[in-house]
Motif scaffolding. Structure first.
Motif, PDB file in Angstrom:
ATOM      1  N   ASN A 141      51.470  -1.878 -19.563  1.00 41.47           N
ATOM      2  CA  ASN A 141      51.944  -1.519 -20.598  1.00 41.47           C
ATOM      3  C   ASN A 141      53.360  -0.466 -20.653  1.00 41.47           C
ATOM      4  OD1 ASN A 141      50.829   0.064 -22.652  1.00 41.47           O
ATOM      5  ND2 ASN A 141      50.004   2.232 -21.094  1.00 41.47           N
ATOM      6  N   ARG A 166      36.440  12.031 -14.141  1.00 40.73           N
ATOM      7  CA  ARG A 166      37.464  12.265 -14.087  1.00 40.73           C
ATOM      8  C   ARG A 166      37.674  14.032 -14.944  1.00 40.73           C
ATOM      9  NH1 ARG A 166      42.963  10.181 -15.135  1.00 40.73           N
ATOM     10  NH2 ARG A 166      43.429  10.231 -17.073  1.00 40.73           N
ATOM     11  N   TYR A 208      49.328  14.839 -21.612  1.00 39.47           N
ATOM     12  CA  TYR A 208      49.233  13.827 -20.988  1.00 39.47           C
ATOM     13  C   TYR A 208      48.346  13.699 -20.434  1.00 39.47           C
ATOM     14  CZ  TYR A 208      49.418   8.576 -19.972  1.00 39.47           C
ATOM     15  OH  TYR A 208      48.515   7.851 -19.865  1.00 39.47           O
ATOM     16  N   PRO A 232      46.919   5.764 -23.432  1.00 36.64           N
ATOM     17  CA  PRO A 232      47.958   5.838 -22.754  1.00 36.64           C
ATOM     18  C   PRO A 232      49.257   5.591 -23.836  1.00 36.64           C
ATOM     19  CG  PRO A 232      46.783   4.805 -21.345  1.00 36.64           C
ATOM     20  CD  PRO A 232      45.933   4.766 -22.628  1.00 36.64           C
ATOM     21  N   ASP A 273      43.051  13.726 -12.244  1.00 32.55           N
ATOM     22  CA  ASP A 273      44.709  13.439 -11.692  1.00 32.55           C
ATOM     23  C   ASP A 273      45.756  13.775 -11.910  1.00 32.55           C
ATOM     24  OD1 ASP A 273      46.551  10.728 -12.051  1.00 32.55           O
ATOM     25  OD2 ASP A 273      45.929   9.602 -13.345  1.00 32.55           O
ATOM     26  N   HIS A 296      48.782  12.843 -12.302  1.00 33.44           N
ATOM     27  CA  HIS A 296      50.360  11.873 -12.730  1.00 33.44           C
ATOM     28  C   HIS A 296      51.669  12.538 -11.905  1.00 33.44           C
ATOM     29  CE1 HIS A 296      47.847   9.853 -15.777  1.00 33.44           C
ATOM     30  NE2 HIS A 296      47.282  11.443 -16.279  1.00 33.44           N
ATOM     31  N   GLU A 352      44.370  12.761  -8.018  1.00 37.02           N
ATOM     32  CA  GLU A 352      44.851  11.285  -7.962  1.00 37.02           C
ATOM     33  C   GLU A 352      46.476  12.069  -8.250  1.00 37.02           C
ATOM     34  OE1 GLU A 352      43.415   8.724 -10.526  1.00 37.02           O
ATOM     35  OE2 GLU A 352      45.706   8.103 -10.993  1.00 37.02           O
ATOM     36  N   GLU A 396      48.222   3.236  -8.527  1.00 40.73           N
ATOM     37  CA  GLU A 396      48.384   2.393  -9.710  1.00 40.73           C
ATOM     38  C   GLU A 396      49.217   1.775  -9.845  1.00 40.73           C
ATOM     39  OE1 GLU A 396      46.832   5.529 -12.491  1.00 40.73           O
ATOM     40  OE2 GLU A 396      48.228   5.576 -13.541  1.00 40.73           O
ATOM     41  N   ARG A 406      44.355   2.781  -4.560  1.00 46.18           N
ATOM     42  CA  ARG A 406      44.092   2.399  -6.405  1.00 46.18           C
ATOM     43  C   ARG A 406      44.748   1.318  -6.852  1.00 46.18           C
ATOM     44  NH1 ARG A 406      42.065   4.999  -9.841  1.00 46.18           N
ATOM     45  NH2 ARG A 406      43.892   5.068 -10.981  1.00 46.18           N
ATOM     46  N   HIS A 436      42.717   0.974 -10.509  1.00 47.63           N
ATOM     47  CA  HIS A 436      42.688   1.728 -11.867  1.00 47.63           C
ATOM     48  C   HIS A 436      41.973   0.594 -12.858  1.00 47.63           C
ATOM     49  CE1 HIS A 436      46.915   2.063 -14.297  1.00 47.63           C
ATOM     50  NE2 HIS A 436      45.924   2.735 -14.589  1.00 47.63           N
ATOM     51  N   ALA A 440      41.890   1.455 -16.438  1.00 47.95           N
ATOM     52  CA  ALA A 440      43.206   2.206 -18.310  1.00 47.95           C
ATOM     53  C   ALA A 440      42.787   1.705 -19.293  1.00 47.95           C
ATOM     54  CB  ALA A 440      44.205   2.851 -17.999  1.00 47.95           C
ATOM     55  N   ASP A 457      44.848   0.072 -21.068  1.00 49.41           N
ATOM     56  CA  ASP A 457      45.885  -0.550 -20.730  1.00 49.41           C
ATOM     57  C   ASP A 457      45.672  -1.924 -19.526  1.00 49.41           C
ATOM     58  OD1 ASP A 457      46.788   1.428 -19.130  1.00 49.41           O
ATOM     59  OD2 ASP A 457      47.801   0.025 -18.308  1.00 49.41           O
ATOM     60  N   MET A 473      37.882   3.323 -18.579  1.00 49.36           N
ATOM     61  CA  MET A 473      38.138   3.452 -19.578  1.00 49.36           C
ATOM     62  C   MET A 473      37.128   2.233 -20.783  1.00 49.36           C
ATOM     63  SD  MET A 473      42.490   5.151 -19.034  1.00 49.36           S
ATOM     64  CE  MET A 473      42.347   6.132 -20.652  1.00 49.36           C
ATOM     65  N   LEU A 506      54.785   4.419 -23.439  1.00 50.44           N
ATOM     66  CA  LEU A 506      54.037   5.056 -22.505  1.00 50.44           C
ATOM     67  C   LEU A 506      54.752   7.059 -23.085  1.00 50.44           C
ATOM     68  CD1 LEU A 506      53.332   3.456 -18.941  1.00 50.44           C
ATOM     69  CD2 LEU A 506      51.233   5.135 -20.594  1.00 50.44           C
ATOM     70  N   TRP A 524      55.854  11.819 -14.238  1.00 48.85           N
ATOM     71  CA  TRP A 524      54.644  12.177 -15.115  1.00 48.85           C
ATOM     72  C   TRP A 524      53.167  11.174 -14.976  1.00 48.85           C
ATOM     73  CZ3 TRP A 524      51.314   8.771 -17.650  1.00 48.85           C
ATOM     74  CH2 TRP A 524      51.338   7.391 -17.477  1.00 48.85           C
TER      75      TRP A 524
END
Ligand SMILES: O=C(O)C(=O)C[C@H](O)[C@H](O)CO
Ligand SMILES: [Mg+2]
Length: 403
Positions: free
Chosen positions: A38, A148, A160, A171, A211, A213, A237, A263, A284, A313, A315, A317, A342, A390, A403
């Motif tokens: 990503n 989540r 975010y 994302p 999460d 982040h 997470e 991740e 992850r 992971h 997501a 992306d 997701m 991102l 992040w």
């Protein structure tokens, strides 16, 4: 011998960018691998097209382990997200080919199913605690067993993980990185309220995840974990950045809230100390960014020795090719924990028709031979690459932050 005749990289943007490797054998079999990184997609395109594909032509597609070692050890420059995403794409495509050649869904080749389905968690997010809880209730009504929770933080203009479009959270949201503002103090006041409200509304049977982040210091993370304990979170997470893995020891000393991380990890070397020292509960690392199915199985085997479970992971992306690969992997390993899910948009699903399906909180990879996912190249060509990044995160005084 299944001779590799051709390979090419397909870049498409059905709402977001995806990089896909397609490997074809002399007898007409083909396999797909996801190589999406990503916000840095074209670096992997070049790595594959300029440096990997020329070395693949003529090799035996059956020799998955040897080709993995050849690309990992042979490059001299080991590890890193670009290298490992490229190797992952080759690895996924070769497993796809091998399973198609065997006329089996991949999970059968990996040892067969260890469970009837793969428990997934969805993303409930909202601007406020109330809105987030409402979203979580919607997931519960859809049958999800795990959700989540990410809420906007009062006093911060944007956060975010909290999107306008609830189901299809994206994302990478700008042709240049957008800027979010962060305040740990404001955040720390919000999350326990969110968990208290969610536990009350959703009851005891739903797993609740969060999460961070990578945004807290270890001692702040310890404090947050402790304050969430009454609501029994499934995991916290990325509580702190993981470059300094000793940091997780400090968190552990203060909370029994389970910890998930990985991740952004690319190899078993990123996971080893955290697993062996039992500083985490869920790993992850994922198929696309950690060297493919071959390498992720190695990570999962190590984790199993220490009762660490997986939580790959997933997501948006990560393309449907990765999702399919992850599901075959998840179904076949003993120490599976949970899979992030997701949902992709209808445009993405149309470009990547797939056999996996959702029912009552579980995904199943389906029983089509191989990974069970395809690429409609004609449709893919209608969606050219579109640069997207991102966001970045700054403190209220402008300091660049994690992040
Ligand atoms: O899905 C998650 O847990 C994420 O943290 C999403 C990531 O930020 C996203 O996939 C980065 O590309
Ligand atoms: Mg995350």
């Amino acid at each position: 011998m299944l001779k590799i005749k051709d390979a090419r990289v397909v870049v498409t943007c059905p709402g977001r960018n995806f990089v896909t490797l397609r490997i074809e054998t002399a007898d007409g079999l083909y396999g797909l691998g996801d190589a999406t990184l990503n916000g840095r997609e074209l670096a992997v395109v070049s790595y594959l097209a300029d440096h990997v594909i020329p070395c693949l032509i003529g090799r035996d597609a059956h020799q998955i382990e040897d080709i993995w070692q050849y690309l990992y050890k042979g490059a001299y420059w080991r590890r890193g997200p670009v290298t490992m995403s490229a190797i992952a794409a080759v690895d996924m495509a070769l497993w796809d080919i091998k399973a198609k050649a065997a006329n089996m869904p991949l999970y059968q080749l990996l040892g067969g199913a260890c469970r009837t389905g793969v428990m997934v968690y969805g993303h409930a997010n909202g601007q406020t605690v109330e809105e987030t809880v409402d979203e979580a209730l919607k997931y519960q009504a859809l049958g999800y067993k795990a959700v989540r929770l990410q809420s906007g933080v009062p006093g911060l203009p944007s956060t975010y993980g909290v999107s306008g479009d609830k189901m299809f959270y994206e994302p990478a949201d700008g042709a240049l990185p957008t800027e979010n503002v962060w305040s740990t103090a404001k955040y720390m006041r919000t999350v326990p309220k969110l968990f208290e409200a969610a536990r009350l509304a959703l009851g005891d049977d739903v797993h609740l995840l969060h999460d961070v982040h990578h945004r807290l210091t270890p001692i702040e993370a310890g404090h947050l974990g402790k304050s969430l304990e009454p609501y029994r979170p499934f995991w916290l997470e990325d509580a702190t950045p993981a470059e300094n893995q000793e940091a997780f020891r400090l968190i552990r000393q203060h909370t029994t809230t389970p910890l998930a991380v990985g991740e952004v990890f690319n190899t078993i070397w990123d996971c080893k100390d955290l697993i062996q020292n039992q500083l985490i509960d869920y790993i992850r690392a994922t198929v696309v960014h950690a060297g493919g199915i071959t390498h992720l199985r190695r990570i999962a085997n190590l984790a199993d020795l220490y009762q660490v479970r997986t939580g790959c992971h997933g997501a948006t992306d990560l393309s449907p090719v990765t999702m399919a690969a992850a599901l075959h992997f998840d179904l076949s390993i003993p120490n599976f924990g949970v899979q992030e899910y997701m949902r992709h948009t209808a445009e993405t699903d149309a470009v990547f028709p797939h056999a996996y399906s959702f029912k009552d909180g579980y995904l199943h990879p389906g029983d089509a031979p191989g990974l069970g996912v395809d690429l409609d190249e004609g449709l893919a060509a209608k969606y050219p690459y579109s640069r997207a990044f991102l966001p970045v995160n700054r403190l209220e005084d402008g300091t660049m932050y994690n992040w």
